[in-house]
Write a protein that holds these residues in place. Structure first.
Motif: not given
Length: 422
Positions: A112-113, A116, A142, A145, A147-149, A151, A305-306
Motif C-alpha cells: 500500500e505504501q 500510494e 479501486t 485498495y 476505501s484507501l482510494v 472512502c 482518500g487518495w
C-alpha cells in the motif's frame, strides 16, 4: 603546417618552415635564405569571418524530452552556480510506471505504501483525467485498495462532474459516505441504480437532498434491501429532504432500513404527517426531533482518500470547458444588439423548497441510545418520558411480530419485475 590568408596569387604557398638539427627555421621569402628565427604565432581559424553556424536540434515529442530531464535534479549553489544530481532509481522507475499506469494488469497484493506513491505520481501527471486510459488506470487502484482510494465522496451541487465522469465515479468501491445533494438526478438516473449494487453496500451515510425523487425512485432504491437483504442494508444516515414528490407511500419503503439511525424527510409531500411520525417510531424506532440535527448540516461529508485531488481535477476540467470561447463573443454581441436572449446554463444552486418545508415543518428523526448519531442537547428527558418509551417499544415489538407474518405478501408484480433486473 601552412596557412594562407589574403594571398596575392594562387601560386603563393605562404611561409615555409624547415626543421634542422632539432630547430625550426623559416625561409625568408625576400632574401631567399633561411633565418633561425622562431615564427610568430598567428591566429588560426578553420572558417572565414563571414562563416555562420546554425544549431539544429532533433525535435522530438515533449514526453521524450521530459523523460530526459526527469533523470536529473537541478539546484543552485550559494555562489549561484547551477548544480545537478541524478535521481534515484526508485523515482525513475516510479515515474516510468506512472506514465504507463493504464497498462498494469493488476495491483492486488502490491504494498500500500508504494501504491500510494504511484497513485500520487500518476495524479500529478493527470493520468486519471484522460478519457479512456484514465478510467482503466483508476479501476486498477479501486479494485485493489477500495476505501484507501476514496472512502468519502462529496458531489454536492456538481451535476456536471457526475454527467462527465459517471463511469469513473461508479468505479469507486467501499464508500462509507456519499453526498449527492442538489444534483437533480431524478428517479431514472444510472447513478441511483448503481447505489443498489454490491460495490456500494458499505455506504453508511447517503445524502439525496433536492434530487427530484418520488415514490418510484425510493421503491427502486429499496427493492434489493426489502427482498434480497442486499444493497443499502448498512445505511445509518439518510437525507431525503426537499423532494416534494415523496409521499406517505414512499416513506413505507424506508421501513426496510432496520439499521437507520437518522432520517431527514423535511420538505417532502407528506399528507398525514402525524401518521408517518408514529409509523417510523413504531416500526424502526426513530423519534421525531424538535431541533435540527447535526448529522444533516452537510459539513461532515467531505471527499477523503487518495483520489481527493483527482476529483478536484475533474471539476476544474469541467469548469474550463464551460468558459465562453473567444470566437463566440461576436455572436453573443450580435444577439444582444438584435434583442435576442441567449440561453445561459448557470450552476444549479441548492435551495430549500419553502412551501413544502413550511407545510411539513422540520421532519428529522433519530434513534435513541445510539452513540454514533450526533444528537443535539436535550433538556426534556425525564422519568415519565422513559416510561412512555418503554410502552412504545412493547407496542413496537407486537407490531413487528404481526407484520413479520405478512412480509412475504408485500411484494407487487412491479417489485418482482424490478428484482429480476438484478
Amino acid at each position: 603546417m601552412s596557412y594562407c590568408l589574403h594571398s596575392e596569387s594562387h601560386l603563393d604557398t605562404g611561409p615555409i618552415y624547415v626543421r634542422e638539427n632539432g630547430k625550426l627555421h623559416v625561409v625568408n621569402r625576400g632574401a631567399g635564405g633561411v633565418q633561425n628565427v622562431t615564427p610568430k604565432a598567428r591566429p588560426f581559424s578553420l572558417f572565414s569571418r563571414t562563416f555562420s553556424v546554425e544549431l539544429c536540434m532533433n525535435r522530438e515529442d515533449d514526453r521524450a524530452r521530459r523523460q530526459r530531464t526527469d533523470h536529473f535534479i537541478f539546484t543552485y549553489t550559494k555562489e549561484g552556480n547551477l548544480r545537478y544530481s541524478a535521481k534515484s532509481l526508485f523515482s525513475l522507475v516510479l515515474g516510468y510506471i506512472s506514465d504507463n499506469v493504464d497498462h498494469i494488469d493488476s495491483l492486488i497484493g502490491f504494498p500500500e505504501q508504494i501504491a500510494e506513491k504511484l497513485f500520487s505520481a500518476a495524479e500529478a501527471r493527470q493520468k486519471f483525467t484522460e478519457p479512456v486510459t484514465g478510467l482503466r488506470a483508476l479501476q486498477k487502484f479501486t479494485e485493489a485498495y477500495g476505501s484507501l482510494v476514496l472512502c468519502s465522496l462529496c458531489l454536492r451541487n456538481r451535476y456536471l462532474v457526475i454527467s462527465e465522469k459517471l463511469e469513473e465515479i461508479k468505479s469507486f468501491r467501499e464508500l462509507t459516505c456519499l453526498d449527492l445533494s442538489c444534483c437533480k438526478l431524478g428517479d431514472e438516473h444510472e447513478l441511483l441504480e448503481h447505489l443498489t449494487k454490491e460495490a456500494l453496500s458499505s455506504v453508511k451515510r447517503l445524502l439525496l437532498k433536492d434530487n427530484s425523487l418520488s415514490d418510484a425512485g425510493l421503491r427502486r432504491m429499496t427493492a434489493p434491501v426489502r427482498v434480497l437483504k442486499k444493497g443499502l442494508e448498512n445505511l445509518l444516515v439518510l437525507d431525503l429532504s426537499c423532494n416534494p414528490k415523496i409521499t406517505d407511500v414512499g416513506i413505507g419503503y424506508l421501513l426496510s432500513f432496520k439499521k437507520l439511525n437518522c432520517l431527514d424527510i423535511s420538505g417532502t409531500g407528506l399528507k398525514d404527517v402525524d401518521a408517518v411520525i408514529k409509523r417510523l417510531q413504531m416500526q424502526i424506532g426513530l423519534v421525531h426531533s424538535k431541533v435540527p440535527l447535526k448529522e444533516f448540516d452537510h459539513s461532515n461529508c467531505k471527499t477523503e482518500g487518495w483520489a481527493e485531488q483527482t476529483v478536484l481535477q475533474w471539476e476544474q476540467a469541467v469548469m474550463e470547458a464551460m468558459k465562453p470561447q473567444d470566437n463566440l463573443r461576436s455572436r453573443v454581441a450580435a444577439l444582444r444588439f438584435y434583442g435576442k436572449t441567449r440561453r445561459i446554463e448557470e450552476v444549479v444552486k441548492c435551495t430549500l423548497v419553502e412551501p413544502e418545508t413550511k407545510a411539513s415543518g422540520n421532519l428529522q428523526f433519530y434513534k435513541e441510545n445510539v452513540e454514533n448519531c450526533h444528537l443535539p442537547l436535550k433538556k426534556e428527558v425525564t422519568g415519565s418520558h422513559e416510561l412512555k418509551n418503554n410502552k412504545k417499544r412493547a407496542l413496537a415489538e407486537q407490531e413487528r411480530e404481526r407484520t413479520s407474518k405478512q412480509k412475504h405478501l408485500c411484494l407487487t408484480v412491479e417489485d418482482w419485475d424490478l428484482l429480476n433486473t438484478y
